[in-house]
Scaffold this motif. Structure first.
Motif, PDB file in Angstrom:
ATOM      1  N   HIS A   1       0.822  -1.205   0.000  1.00  0.00           N
ATOM      2  CA  HIS A   1       0.000   0.000   0.000  1.00  0.00           C
ATOM      3  C   HIS A   1       0.855   1.254   0.000  1.00  0.00           C
ATOM      4  N   SER A   2       1.993   1.191   0.698  1.00  0.00           N
ATOM      5  CA  SER A   2       2.814   2.402   0.757  1.00  0.00           C
ATOM      6  C   SER A   2       3.426   2.680  -0.620  1.00  0.00           C
ATOM      7  N   ILE A   3       3.615   1.625  -1.406  1.00  0.00           N
ATOM      8  CA  ILE A   3       4.119   1.848  -2.765  1.00  0.00           C
ATOM      9  C   ILE A   3       3.009   2.451  -3.640  1.00  0.00           C
TER      10      ILE A   3
ATOM     11  N   PHE B   1       0.793   4.332  -2.480  1.00  0.00           N
ATOM     12  CA  PHE B   1       0.696   5.712  -1.998  1.00  0.00           C
ATOM     13  C   PHE B   1       1.761   6.614  -2.602  1.00  0.00           C
ATOM     14  N   ILE B   2       2.894   6.047  -3.044  1.00  0.00           N
ATOM     15  CA  ILE B   2       3.891   6.889  -3.712  1.00  0.00           C
ATOM     16  C   ILE B   2       3.280   7.502  -4.969  1.00  0.00           C
ATOM     17  N   PHE B   3       2.439   6.720  -5.638  1.00  0.00           N
ATOM     18  CA  PHE B   3       1.747   7.265  -6.810  1.00  0.00           C
ATOM     19  C   PHE B   3       0.816   8.409  -6.401  1.00  0.00           C
ATOM     20  N   PHE B   4       0.002   8.179  -5.357  1.00  0.00           N
ATOM     21  CA  PHE B   4      -1.009   9.173  -4.984  1.00  0.00           C
ATOM     22  C   PHE B   4      -0.428  10.363  -4.222  1.00  0.00           C
ATOM     23  N   PHE B   5       0.609  10.122  -3.448  1.00  0.00           N
ATOM     24  CA  PHE B   5       1.159  11.193  -2.604  1.00  0.00           C
ATOM     25  C   PHE B   5       2.290  11.926  -3.300  1.00  0.00           C
ATOM     26  N   ALA B   6       2.887  11.319  -4.352  1.00  0.00           N
ATOM     27  CA  ALA B   6       4.062  11.938  -4.962  1.00  0.00           C
ATOM     28  C   ALA B   6       3.878  12.154  -6.463  1.00  0.00           C
ATOM     29  N   LEU B   7       3.764  11.074  -7.216  1.00  0.00           N
ATOM     30  CA  LEU B   7       3.745  11.220  -8.668  1.00  0.00           C
ATOM     31  C   LEU B   7       2.557  12.055  -9.157  1.00  0.00           C
ATOM     32  N   LEU B   8       1.361  11.695  -8.701  1.00  0.00           N
ATOM     33  CA  LEU B   8       0.163  12.408  -9.143  1.00  0.00           C
ATOM     34  C   LEU B   8       0.181  13.887  -8.755  1.00  0.00           C
ATOM     35  N   PRO B   9       0.412  14.221  -7.477  1.00  0.00           N
ATOM     36  CA  PRO B   9       0.439  15.649  -7.135  1.00  0.00           C
ATOM     37  C   PRO B   9       1.549  16.413  -7.837  1.00  0.00           C
ATOM     38  N   VAL B  10       2.693  15.783  -8.069  1.00  0.00           N
ATOM     39  CA  VAL B  10       3.785  16.481  -8.760  1.00  0.00           C
ATOM     40  C   VAL B  10       3.367  16.782 -10.200  1.00  0.00           C
ATOM     41  N   CYS B  11       2.722  15.801 -10.859  1.00  0.00           N
ATOM     42  CA  CYS B  11       2.261  16.044 -12.232  1.00  0.00           C
ATOM     43  C   CYS B  11       1.214  17.149 -12.271  1.00  0.00           C
ATOM     44  N   ILE B  12       0.209  17.030 -11.396  1.00  0.00           N
ATOM     45  CA  ILE B  12      -0.836  18.062 -11.384  1.00  0.00           C
ATOM     46  C   ILE B  12      -0.234  19.412 -11.029  1.00  0.00           C
ATOM     47  N   GLY B  13       0.688  19.410 -10.067  1.00  0.00           N
ATOM     48  CA  GLY B  13       1.331  20.659  -9.647  1.00  0.00           C
ATOM     49  C   GLY B  13       2.103  21.293 -10.785  1.00  0.00           C
TER      50      GLY B  13
ATOM     51  N   VAL C   1      -8.465   6.900  -0.231  1.00  0.00           N
ATOM     52  CA  VAL C   1      -7.578   7.514   0.772  1.00  0.00           C
ATOM     53  C   VAL C   1      -6.397   8.179   0.059  1.00  0.00           C
ATOM     54  N   GLY C   2      -5.867   7.481  -0.966  1.00  0.00           N
ATOM     55  CA  GLY C   2      -4.745   8.042  -1.711  1.00  0.00           C
ATOM     56  C   GLY C   2      -5.091   9.384  -2.321  1.00  0.00           C
ATOM     57  N   PHE C   3      -6.315   9.503  -2.823  1.00  0.00           N
ATOM     58  CA  PHE C   3      -6.707  10.755  -3.468  1.00  0.00           C
ATOM     59  C   PHE C   3      -6.749  11.906  -2.458  1.00  0.00           C
ATOM     60  N   VAL C   4      -7.110  11.592  -1.215  1.00  0.00           N
ATOM     61  CA  VAL C   4      -7.071  12.634  -0.176  1.00  0.00           C
ATOM     62  C   VAL C   4      -5.633  13.160  -0.068  1.00  0.00           C
ATOM     63  N   GLY C   5      -4.676  12.241  -0.134  1.00  0.00           N
ATOM     64  CA  GLY C   5      -3.267  12.640  -0.096  1.00  0.00           C
ATOM     65  C   GLY C   5      -2.912  13.542  -1.271  1.00  0.00           C
ATOM     66  N   THR C   6      -3.373  13.163  -2.467  1.00  0.00           N
ATOM     67  CA  THR C   6      -3.120  13.981  -3.651  1.00  0.00           C
ATOM     68  C   THR C   6      -3.650  15.393  -3.449  1.00  0.00           C
ATOM     69  N   TRP C   7      -4.878  15.454  -2.948  1.00  0.00           N
ATOM     70  CA  TRP C   7      -5.550  16.732  -2.732  1.00  0.00           C
ATOM     71  C   TRP C   7      -4.755  17.610  -1.762  1.00  0.00           C
TER      72      TRP C   7
ATOM     73  N   LEU D   1       5.655   7.278   1.861  1.00  0.00           N
ATOM     74  CA  LEU D   1       6.134   6.056   2.516  1.00  0.00           C
ATOM     75  C   LEU D   1       5.800   6.035   4.000  1.00  0.00           C
ATOM     76  N   ARG D   2       5.870   7.204   4.621  1.00  0.00           N
ATOM     77  CA  ARG D   2       5.635   7.187   6.071  1.00  0.00           C
ATOM     78  C   ARG D   2       4.241   7.693   6.445  1.00  0.00           C
ATOM     79  N   SER D   3       3.329   7.723   5.479  1.00  0.00           N
ATOM     80  CA  SER D   3       1.991   8.250   5.743  1.00  0.00           C
ATOM     81  C   SER D   3       1.344   7.503   6.905  1.00  0.00           C
ATOM     82  N   PHE D   4       0.681   8.229   7.746  1.00  0.00           N
ATOM     83  CA  PHE D   4       0.015   7.641   8.902  1.00  0.00           C
ATOM     84  C   PHE D   4      -1.294   8.380   9.178  1.00  0.00           C
TER      85      PHE D   4
END
Lengths: 463, 292
Positions: free
Chosen positions: B72-74, B76-88, B162-168, B228-231
């Protein structure tokens, strides 16, 4: 265990012991004994402590009590403290509160610090009481039981779960380490108006009777059972009544207290779990349950959505406050008509005394005060089902009265079957997510109980 | 400058990092070493720890629960890192191409999720994803009522939800970072690209992207570590459920240490998580090292 010398004589009956009221008269001796107690409490073995006494010093004494109770329950603890302080003006008891999750993550550190609270609310079994017993951070209450006669006053069925072996490795019998003063049970809450409108007969003789009522509710366009299961535990609370309805009480209790050879993957438990799944498949459970939080589920129920709620008596205050006379309470039936009443329930968290306390006698004296029949009303006003004196308390509304009646029936028939998630420290994390999987049709009842049994066996092996 | 004075000045330079280094050793190095030590024991947090060597590690790596958490943490790398960086990146380059009226306002609004306390965010999204919540209502109103579901309680959808909340939450931070990076790019480069006949897309790849490379490195490092360390987001929305559909290593650490009372095995997951994060950080540093 080794019994300690007791300086004061132990009277024949616990009820005749001088209590706080007469403390002033025997102050000097009491003070002396208390200070001896404090000196001796540095011992490292778990059950050895200073000579216990029912007498408390007359000098100003300040002790601390640590709780996770909130709202009305906390008010009632404060009510007990106020009443005690009025009788013992030299004693000050500070009530410290910590939110339950934060309590769980800090209590070991707090209790091993030099400023540990004198009295701590301490869950039965292996999660909280076990480690504290193992590390000698709480004292044996046996000497006080002998002095105050708690076991004469409180049924053994209630005290049992607060007993542990001296090494903390098994619970359910052995040395008394905590004093429970109240209880809880899981049963049926019903919405009075809806039940009347649907014409449901509340005299459930069997589980099938209740299932019929669920069908009536569904046919009437209502949500039969309401809960929100996003947090995982409300589903387990709805499953517990079935476990108590299908299994014999001793089977359920033995598994929880870790009696060798117990197995939760038994035909009755499988049937019980299958029944919950059948309810779910038949659409008797709120369709949004999986994505609704515990609090939102309660808010929906008290707001008038849902005919029944299967949960603990700890919501009695919340529900009656919000719904007034529109909420009723009844026991969950057994599988076969006429079987004695059983419900998942237990004493609420017992109170323990820190081994670092300077005033264990005062702490014990206060605990005794809380377990007096004449103080039962203060407990009940806060939603605690009293263990002593429950027959004489006055209920604020019909729902509470019905709950109290159910409670007295259970106590009379010795029908409390404990809570399954007590069995091991990690059982809750096996049980709650497992039931979410069962309700989603991803795990069969049999396999689900198999994972619980596996967890149980793993834990028994490490004890 | 002769080499002797240079050496002396370098030696004295170590004195300057001494305060920071000792604080870091005391508050980071020591607890880390302690955690490693605990991870080699069976310990309930109170009684005497029992030495078990690497048993905790073996047990945890074999545990399906921990494997799920790592997987799941992997995700989340997509939702917390790759996706927001692209949108950003996209939103930053769009916002900076035209002189936009009220740019400050949009910047503030898009950055807002970063400022709101996570507990509030978690509660709000719980409600958004509810069966009767706004997301399902919108779906129903556009005729997609069949898709409505209790998102956070759905075994297949809870993790992306949950991942999308991270993206947001994260993308506003990325956007602000990239906006400042783009502002630093010499406008002459854009003019040159135009003269060479490149369109907006070519311009983005030829000028903007290389221009914000340092910011890209910072954004990816911070967000990947965050993923990776999302909690907190998981704890506030699903607590790892339904079942174990959204559990992550940090949640597993918390639950093992404070619910199960198995501090040793929790410490072993913590050590593995730290190792994963360090490897990720080193790789990213390699990739984004700026040639001086």
């Amino acid at each position: 265990m080794s019994r300690n010398p007791v300086f004061t004589s132990v009277p024949q009956s616990g009820r005749t012991i001088p209590r706080g009221r007469t403390a002033a008269a025997i102050a000097l001796a009491g003070g002396l004994i208390a200070s001896l107690g404090a000196c001796a409490s540095g011992d490292t073995t778990s059950t050895e402590q200073g000579p216990a006494s029912t007498e408390i010093p007359s000098d100003p004494v300040e002790i601390t009590m640590w709780t996770v109770q909130t709202g009305a329950a906390q008010d009632s603890l404060q009510g007990l403290i106020d009443a005690y302080e009025a009788e013992n003006p030299n004693v000050t008891i500070n009530l410290d509160y910590t939110e339950s999750a934060a309590f769980s993550s800090t209590f070991k550190l707090v209790m091993s610090s030099d400023t540990a609270p004198d009295i701590i609310e301490c869950g039965q079994g292996y999660t909280q009481m076990g480690p504290l017993v193992q590390s000698n951070l709480i004292i044996s209450l046996e000497p006080y039981d002998e002095l105050y006669g708690w076991s004469d006053r409180i049924a053994e069925g209630f005290l049992g779960p607060s007993r542990m072996s001296d090494d903390g490795a098994s619970f359910g019998s052995g040395t008394l380490f905590g004093l429970p003063i109240a209880g809880n049970m899981i049963g049926i809450y019903y919405n009075v108006e809806k039940v009347d409108a649907l014409g449901i007969d509340l005299d459930f003789q069997t589980v099938d009777d209740f299932t019929d009522a669920l069908e009536t509710a569904k046919a009437g366009g209502e949500v039969p059972i309401m809960f929100g299961n996003l947090d995982g535990d409300p589903g387990a609370k709805a499953w517990e009544p079935l476990m108590s309805a299908y299994q014999e009480k001793q089977v359920k209790r033995d598994w929880i207290t870790g009696v060798e050879g117990s197995n939760i993957q038994n035909p009755e438990a499988i049937e019980a779990t299958q029944q919950l799944l059948d309810w779910s498949d038949a659409g008797y459970i709120y369709e949004g349950a999986a994505g609704t939080s515990r609090a939102d589920g309660n808010a929906l129920y008290t707001g008038g959505e849902g005919v029944f709620a299967l949960t603990g008596s700890w919501y009695l205050g919340t529900y009656t406050e919000a719904m007034g006379e529109n909420v009723g309470y009844t026991l969950f039936p057994r599988v076969n008509a006429g079987d004695p009443a059983q419900a998942s329930g237990a004493t609420s968290q017992p109170w323990c005394i820190s081994s670092k306390s300077d005033y264990p006698d005062v702490a014990a004296n206060f605990l005794d005060f809380t377990a007096q029949a004449e103080n039962a009303q203060i407990l009940w006003d806060g939603g605690f089902l009293p263990l002593v004196g429950a027959e004489d308390v006055v209920s604020p509304n019909t729902g509470s009265e019905q709950a109290l009646e159910a409670w007295n029936t259970l106590v009379e028939q010795d029908g409390l079957t404990l809570h399954s998630d007590w069995a091991t420290p990690s059982m809750q994390r096996t049980e709650n997510p497992g039931l979410q999987e069962v309700l989603a049709g991803r795990l069969s009842p049999e396999d689900f109980l198999g994972t619980m049994q596996q967890n149980w066996e793993d834990f028994q092996a490490t004890k | 400058m002769n080499s002797r004075t240079r050496t002396r000045s370098q030696k004295s330079a170590y004195l300057y990092i001494l305060p920071a280094l000792s604080a870091s050793l005391l508050f980071v190095g020591f607890p880390l070493a302690q955690t490693m030590w605990y991870s080699l024991h069976r310990w309930d947090g109170l009684s005497t720890p029992i030495w078990v060597g690497f048993d905790n590690y073996i047990e945890q790596v074999m545990s399906p629960r921990v494997q799920a958490a790592l997987l799941h943490s992997i995700v989340f790398i997509f939702f917390f890192a790759l996706l927001p960086v692209c949108i950003g990146l996209i939103s930053a380059s769009l916002l900076s191409t035209k002189r936009l009226r009220g740019l400050g306002f949009f910047r503030t609004v898009l950055f807002l999720p970063q400022v709101i306390a996570l507990t509030v965010t978690g509660m709000a999204w719980r409600w958004m994803y509810n069966l009767n919540g706004p997301i399902n209502e919108i779906l129903a109103s556009i005729g997609l009522g069949d898709l409505a579901r209790p998102w956070l309680g759905d075994f297949d959808w809870a993790l992306p939800a949950v991942g999308f909340v991270g993206t947001w939450i994260v993308f506003g931070f990325c956007m602000i970072l990239f906006l400042s990076g783009i502002a630093r790019i010499d406008p002459g480069l854009y003019d040159a690209a135009k003269i060479d006949g490149s369109g907006p897309i070519q311009e983005f790849f030829a000028v903007t992207l290389p221009g914000v490379k340092p910011e890209l490195g910072v954004a990816l490092t911070i967000t990947i570590i965050g993923g990776l360390r999302s909690f907190d987001i998981v704890y506030m929305t699903t607590r790892g459920g339904p079942g174990t559909a959204t559990t992550v290593p940090a949640l597993e650490i918390y639950q093992q240490a404070f619910v199960d009372g198995t501090v040793g095995s929790a410490a072993s997951i913590a050590v593995m998580l730290v190792a994963m994060i360090m490897v990720a950080a080193l790789v990213l540093r390699r990739i984004f090292r700026t040639e001086q």
